[in-house]
Design an enzyme around this catalytic site. Structure first.
Site, PDB file in Angstrom:
ATOM      1  N   CYS A 113       0.765  -1.280  -0.024  1.00  0.00           N
ATOM      2  CA  CYS A 113       0.150  -0.038   0.051  1.00  0.00           C
ATOM      3  C   CYS A 113       0.903   1.122  -0.098  1.00  0.00           C
ATOM      4  O   CYS A 113       0.115   2.412  -0.330  1.00  0.00           O
ATOM      5  CB  CYS A 113      -1.016  -0.116   1.119  1.00  0.00           C
ATOM      6  SG  CYS A 113      -2.055  -1.176   1.283  1.00  0.00           S
ATOM      7  N   HIS A 238      -2.971   7.120   2.346  1.00  0.00           N
ATOM      8  CA  HIS A 238      -3.483   5.855   1.945  1.00  0.00           C
ATOM      9  C   HIS A 238      -4.924   5.634   2.124  1.00  0.00           C
ATOM     10  O   HIS A 238      -5.299   5.796   3.451  1.00  0.00           O
ATOM     11  CB  HIS A 238      -2.671   5.003   2.114  1.00  0.00           C
ATOM     12  CG  HIS A 238      -3.036   3.340   2.085  1.00  0.00           C
ATOM     13  ND1 HIS A 238      -3.664   3.045   0.742  1.00  0.00           N
ATOM     14  CD2 HIS A 238      -3.194   2.238   3.054  1.00  0.00           C
ATOM     15  CE1 HIS A 238      -4.215   1.615   0.900  1.00  0.00           C
ATOM     16  NE2 HIS A 238      -4.056   1.069   2.346  1.00  0.00           N
ATOM     17  N   ASN A 268     -10.345   0.217  -0.530  1.00  0.00           N
ATOM     18  CA  ASN A 268      -8.743   0.094  -0.597  1.00  0.00           C
ATOM     19  C   ASN A 268      -8.179  -0.389  -1.814  1.00  0.00           C
ATOM     20  O   ASN A 268      -8.219  -1.585  -1.783  1.00  0.00           O
ATOM     21  CB  ASN A 268      -8.427  -0.908   0.873  1.00  0.00           C
ATOM     22  CG  ASN A 268      -6.812  -0.728   1.222  1.00  0.00           C
ATOM     23  OD1 ASN A 268      -5.984  -0.432   0.151  1.00  0.00           O
ATOM     24  ND2 ASN A 268      -6.617  -1.245   2.217  1.00  0.00           N
TER      25      ASN A 268
END
Length: 312
Positions: A113, A238, A268
């Site tokens: 990520c 993020h 996500n």
């Protein structure tokens, strides 16, 4: 040239949208349960033809068009992903071929990520060193391939998509020094491991770490950039969890910044989440041109990276 600047962003999302109601038909969950814990309402899931290099190339083409550049002018492609199915050739090489870049450095980065700010920092350093002049930096994931759709703890989180930025040499740099690192003792907190090859995480451990440790690191990014929190025009973290994003923005004192909440619509998307969210904000005109924007991400490893850029 003494630095680099971002000319443009672009993004791509699959056409299929998976709602919380759709997920409630697959696993024991509900819209209320998902929104109260992670803030997600919908996510985009790739179709068969929407592979990692396909989505990356579409985002790259959009960023190039916004920059007024052709793929033949690109001499570096750095692509961040943890969901490439093939080992070789790498995804950057496939994107380079798709956009018609003649002989670029083509590099894949896997820090999950946190991949996009890592890749951006590497491209910035390469331009400063004179090893590149025009770089494509891409974050792309197809997490749906690595998801256990019977596990309600993880399947409600993940999504697919891509975001890209064009970075060019500049007399005055507009990308700050990166602050990056990792927490090796928490290296197994986020995983996609054999033999299952499905995404799993120690959610509570990651949540505690992000809400306690990350504000100090984010403030260090601003210090290295020479930017005060109240000067920020945007904060793009993020897009993991709304319960992480909003407190972190408050704790660093970004009182005047537009804070990206793309996790609500996009879920996500791992390495894609920062460029995807920022590309949308720019497209909607929500951040003024030239405003300082904090980019900050954390991911598998447990890795983290961040820098401040000027909004293109």
């Amino acid at each position: 040239m003494t630095g680099s600047r971002v000319l443009s962003f672009g993004h791509y999302q699959p056409t299929k949208v998976l709602t919380n109601a759709d997920l409630a038909e697959l696993v024991d969950t509900s819209d209320e349960w998902i929104q109260s814990r992670v803030g997600i309402k919908t996510r985009h899931i790739a179709g068969e033809e929407e592979t990692v290099p396909f989505m990356a190339a579409r985002a790259a083409e959009k960023a190039l068009a916004h920059a007024g550049l052709d793929g033949s002018e690109i001499d570096m492609v750095i692509l961040a992903t943890c969901t490439a199915v093939d080992r070789s050739p790498n995804m950057a090489a496939r994107v380079a071929a798709a956009i018609g870049a003649p002989a670029p450095a083509a590099i894949d980065v896997n820090t999950a990520c946190s991949g996009f700010p890592h890749a951006l920092a590497l491209a910035d350093a390469s331009i400063k060193a004179g090893s590149a002049t025009k770089a494509l930096v891409i974050g792309v994931e197809r997490l749906s391939d690595f998801t256990d759709w019977t596990d309600r703890r993880t399947c409600v989180l993940v999504a697919d998509g891509a975001g890209a930025a064009v970075l060019v040499a500049a007399e005055e740099g507009e990308v700050s020094p990166v602050v990056w690192g990792s927490v090796p003792e928490m290296g197994d907190a986020v995983r996609i491991e054999a033999p299952s090859n499905t995404f799993s995480q120690e959610g509570q451990s990651v949540y505690r770490w992000t809400t306690t440790a990350l504000p100090k690191v984010a403030l260090k990014v601003l210090e290295r950039a020479g930017v005060r929190p109240e000067e920020l025009g945007g904060v793009v973290l993020h897009q993991a969890n709304l319960r992480i994003i909003e407190p972190l923005a408050r704790k660093i004192g970004a009182v005047n910044a537009v804070v990206a909440h793309d996790v609500v619509e996009s879920g996500n998307t791992s390495a894609a989440s920062i460029p995807l969210a920022l590309s949308k904000l720019i497209e909607r005109g929500e951040i003024p041109k030239g405003a300082p924007v904090l980019l900050f991400a954390f991911g598998g490893g447990l890795s983290y990276a961040g820098q401040v850029i000027r909004c293109p």
